[in-house]
Scaffold this motif. Structure first.
Motif, PDB file in Angstrom:
ATOM      1  N   LEU A 130       0.827  -1.206   0.000  1.00 49.11           N
ATOM      2  CA  LEU A 130       0.000   0.000   0.000  1.00 49.11           C
ATOM      3  C   LEU A 130       0.863   1.258   0.000  1.00 49.11           C
ATOM      4  O   LEU A 130       0.557   2.240  -0.690  1.00 49.11           O
ATOM      5  CB  LEU A 130      -0.943  -0.014   1.211  1.00 49.11           C
ATOM      6  N   ARG A 131       1.944   1.238   0.760  1.00 49.80           N
ATOM      7  CA  ARG A 131       2.855   2.397   0.769  1.00 49.80           C
ATOM      8  C   ARG A 131       3.509   2.574  -0.592  1.00 49.80           C
ATOM      9  O   ARG A 131       3.683   3.706  -1.071  1.00 49.80           O
ATOM     10  CB  ARG A 131       3.916   2.218   1.866  1.00 49.80           C
ATOM     11  N   HIS A 132       3.858   1.459  -1.210  1.00 55.37           N
ATOM     12  CA  HIS A 132       4.481   1.524  -2.536  1.00 55.37           C
ATOM     13  C   HIS A 132       3.508   2.094  -3.555  1.00 55.37           C
ATOM     14  O   HIS A 132       3.886   2.907  -4.409  1.00 55.37           O
ATOM     15  CB  HIS A 132       4.949   0.131  -2.959  1.00 55.37           C
ATOM     16  N   CYS A 133       2.229   1.692  -3.470  1.00 51.34           N
ATOM     17  CA  CYS A 133       1.206   2.238  -4.380  1.00 51.34           C
ATOM     18  C   CYS A 133       1.065   3.744  -4.198  1.00 51.34           C
ATOM     19  O   CYS A 133       0.916   4.481  -5.180  1.00 51.34           O
ATOM     20  CB  CYS A 133      -0.141   1.548  -4.134  1.00 51.34           C
ATOM     21  N   ALA A 134       1.099   4.202  -2.954  1.00 53.42           N
ATOM     22  CA  ALA A 134       1.005   5.635  -2.689  1.00 53.42           C
ATOM     23  C   ALA A 134       2.193   6.374  -3.309  1.00 53.42           C
ATOM     24  O   ALA A 134       2.040   7.468  -3.868  1.00 53.42           O
ATOM     25  CB  ALA A 134       0.945   5.888  -1.186  1.00 53.42           C
ATOM     26  N   GLN A 135       3.375   5.780  -3.222  1.00 51.86           N
ATOM     27  CA  GLN A 135       4.555   6.391  -3.837  1.00 51.86           C
ATOM     28  C   GLN A 135       4.413   6.464  -5.356  1.00 51.86           C
ATOM     29  O   GLN A 135       4.791   7.458  -5.984  1.00 51.86           O
ATOM     30  CB  GLN A 135       5.799   5.589  -3.466  1.00 51.86           C
ATOM     31  N   MET A 136       3.847   5.412  -5.948  1.00 51.10           N
ATOM     32  CA  MET A 136       3.663   5.395  -7.398  1.00 51.10           C
ATOM     33  C   MET A 136       2.650   6.454  -7.832  1.00 51.10           C
ATOM     34  O   MET A 136       2.832   7.110  -8.861  1.00 51.10           O
ATOM     35  CB  MET A 136       3.207   4.013  -7.868  1.00 51.10           C
ATOM     36  N   ARG A 137       1.596   6.624  -7.054  1.00 50.92           N
ATOM     37  CA  ARG A 137       0.629   7.681  -7.388  1.00 50.92           C
ATOM     38  C   ARG A 137       1.296   9.049  -7.361  1.00 50.92           C
ATOM     39  O   ARG A 137       1.027   9.897  -8.214  1.00 50.92           O
ATOM     40  CB  ARG A 137      -0.561   7.627  -6.428  1.00 50.92           C
ATOM     41  N   SER A 138       2.165   9.253  -6.386  1.00 55.12           N
ATOM     42  CA  SER A 138       2.895  10.526  -6.311  1.00 55.12           C
ATOM     43  C   SER A 138       3.817  10.695  -7.503  1.00 55.12           C
ATOM     44  O   SER A 138       3.937  11.797  -8.060  1.00 55.12           O
ATOM     45  CB  SER A 138       3.712  10.587  -5.009  1.00 55.12           C
ATOM     46  N   GLU A 139       4.483   9.605  -7.929  1.00 52.11           N
ATOM     47  CA  GLU A 139       5.370   9.667  -9.083  1.00 52.11           C
ATOM     48  C   GLU A 139       4.595   9.983 -10.359  1.00 52.11           C
ATOM     49  O   GLU A 139       5.046  10.776 -11.194  1.00 52.11           O
ATOM     50  CB  GLU A 139       6.116   8.337  -9.241  1.00 52.11           C
ATOM     51  N   ILE A 140       3.432   9.371 -10.517  1.00 57.90           N
ATOM     52  CA  ILE A 140       2.612   9.641 -11.699  1.00 57.90           C
ATOM     53  C   ILE A 140       2.146  11.092 -11.696  1.00 57.90           C
ATOM     54  O   ILE A 140       2.201  11.785 -12.717  1.00 57.90           O
ATOM     55  CB  ILE A 140       1.406   8.690 -11.760  1.00 57.90           C
ATOM     56  N   THR A 141       1.689  11.572 -10.538  1.00 55.53           N
ATOM     57  CA  THR A 141       1.240  12.963 -10.416  1.00 55.53           C
ATOM     58  C   THR A 141       2.357  13.928 -10.789  1.00 55.53           C
ATOM     59  O   THR A 141       2.144  14.921 -11.496  1.00 55.53           O
ATOM     60  CB  THR A 141       0.766  13.242  -8.976  1.00 55.53           C
ATOM     61  N   ARG A 142       3.574  13.625 -10.321  1.00 55.46           N
ATOM     62  CA  ARG A 142       4.719  14.499 -10.592  1.00 55.46           C
ATOM     63  C   ARG A 142       5.030  14.576 -12.084  1.00 55.46           C
ATOM     64  O   ARG A 142       5.526  15.594 -12.578  1.00 55.46           O
ATOM     65  CB  ARG A 142       5.938  13.976  -9.822  1.00 55.46           C
ATOM     66  N   ARG A 143       4.717  13.509 -12.804  1.00 50.93           N
ATOM     67  CA  ARG A 143       5.032  13.452 -14.232  1.00 50.93           C
ATOM     68  C   ARG A 143       3.977  14.127 -15.103  1.00 50.93           C
ATOM     69  O   ARG A 143       4.209  14.355 -16.285  1.00 50.93           O
ATOM     70  CB  ARG A 143       5.179  11.989 -14.668  1.00 50.93           C
ATOM     71  N   LEU A 144       2.823  14.432 -14.558  1.00 52.37           N
ATOM     72  CA  LEU A 144       1.741  15.017 -15.342  1.00 52.37           C
ATOM     73  C   LEU A 144       1.865  16.538 -15.396  1.00 52.37           C
ATOM     74  O   LEU A 144       2.316  17.177 -14.441  1.00 52.37           O
ATOM     75  CB  LEU A 144       0.385  14.638 -14.735  1.00 52.37           C
ATOM     76  N   THR A 145       1.433  17.088 -16.526  1.00 51.88           N
ATOM     77  CA  THR A 145       1.439  18.551 -16.646  1.00 51.88           C
ATOM     78  C   THR A 145       0.248  19.163 -15.926  1.00 51.88           C
ATOM     79  O   THR A 145       0.277  20.347 -15.578  1.00 51.88           O
ATOM     80  CB  THR A 145       1.393  18.963 -18.133  1.00 51.88           C
TER      81      THR A 145
END
Length: 198
Positions: A130-145
């Protein structure tokens, strides 16, 4: 499915073999004995590596157990970076995941179902995931314009939840095509499910 180029030097190839041996053995050993009941030293004894060698390759027992999960999401981010990133975000997430699944090799498809079973059986691994999924969501958000917003966070939560539902629909014998089809079905059902009435 694509294959990853082998590293060029003997040292790099040896390290890759050690990492794979640790990951493959960890999933088998933890499945047989239980993740929480199996000390790290038991894994090191079977693979015949030292703690120093282990910690050069993995950060923790949880880390090696979840190698297949980490591999999937790391490749997902690579595919995401390569994509055009236009159109509905749900479709972008779905297509990125489908391309990612195409890049996974046979050894991953053998390891991943066992990893999912381990996560279901271990509260420690479930929390780590679950923590890893939260990190991935943050990474995806960071990559979006698009700016970070409630709407963006919600749609990413929906996408991750839809992916998890696809995994629940993926049954034995756990073929690659079955997982891709489960992913397509889950995302196709997303709009209808959000309008479901009781």
């Amino acid at each position: 499915m694509t294959t990853v180029d082998q590293p060029g030097t003997l040292r790099e190839r040896k390290k890759l073999r050690t990492r794979a041996a640790l990951a493959d053995t960890a999933v088998i050993l933890f499945s047989e004995r239980g993740f929480d009941n199996t000390p790290l030293d038991a894994l090191l004894e079977v693979v015949e590596v030292s703690r120093r060698t282990f910690f050069r390759n993995y950060r923790s027992k949880e880390d090696v157990a979840l190698t297949a999960v980490t591999h999937l999401w790391n490749e997902f981010l690579v595919v995401f970076d390569e994509s055009e990133q236009s159109g509905p975000l749900t479709e972008l997430f779905r297509d990125t995941m489908l391309t990612t699944l195409d890049r996974m090799d046979d050894s991953w498809y053998q390891r991943f179902p066992r990893t999912l079973e381990l996560v279901d059986q271990s509260p420690a691994l479930n929390g780590h995931t679950l923590r890893h999924c939260a990190q991935m969501r943050s990474e995806i958000t960071r990559r979006l314009t698009a700016p970070d917003s409630l709407e963006l966070r919600l749609v990413l939560e929906f996408c991750v939840a839809t992916w998890r539902c696809a995994l629940e629909e993926w049954h034995a014998p756990h073929t690659p095509e079955d997982l891709r089809e489960a992913t397509r079905r889950a995302f196709a059902a997303m709009d209808t499910s959000l309008r479901l009435r009781v």
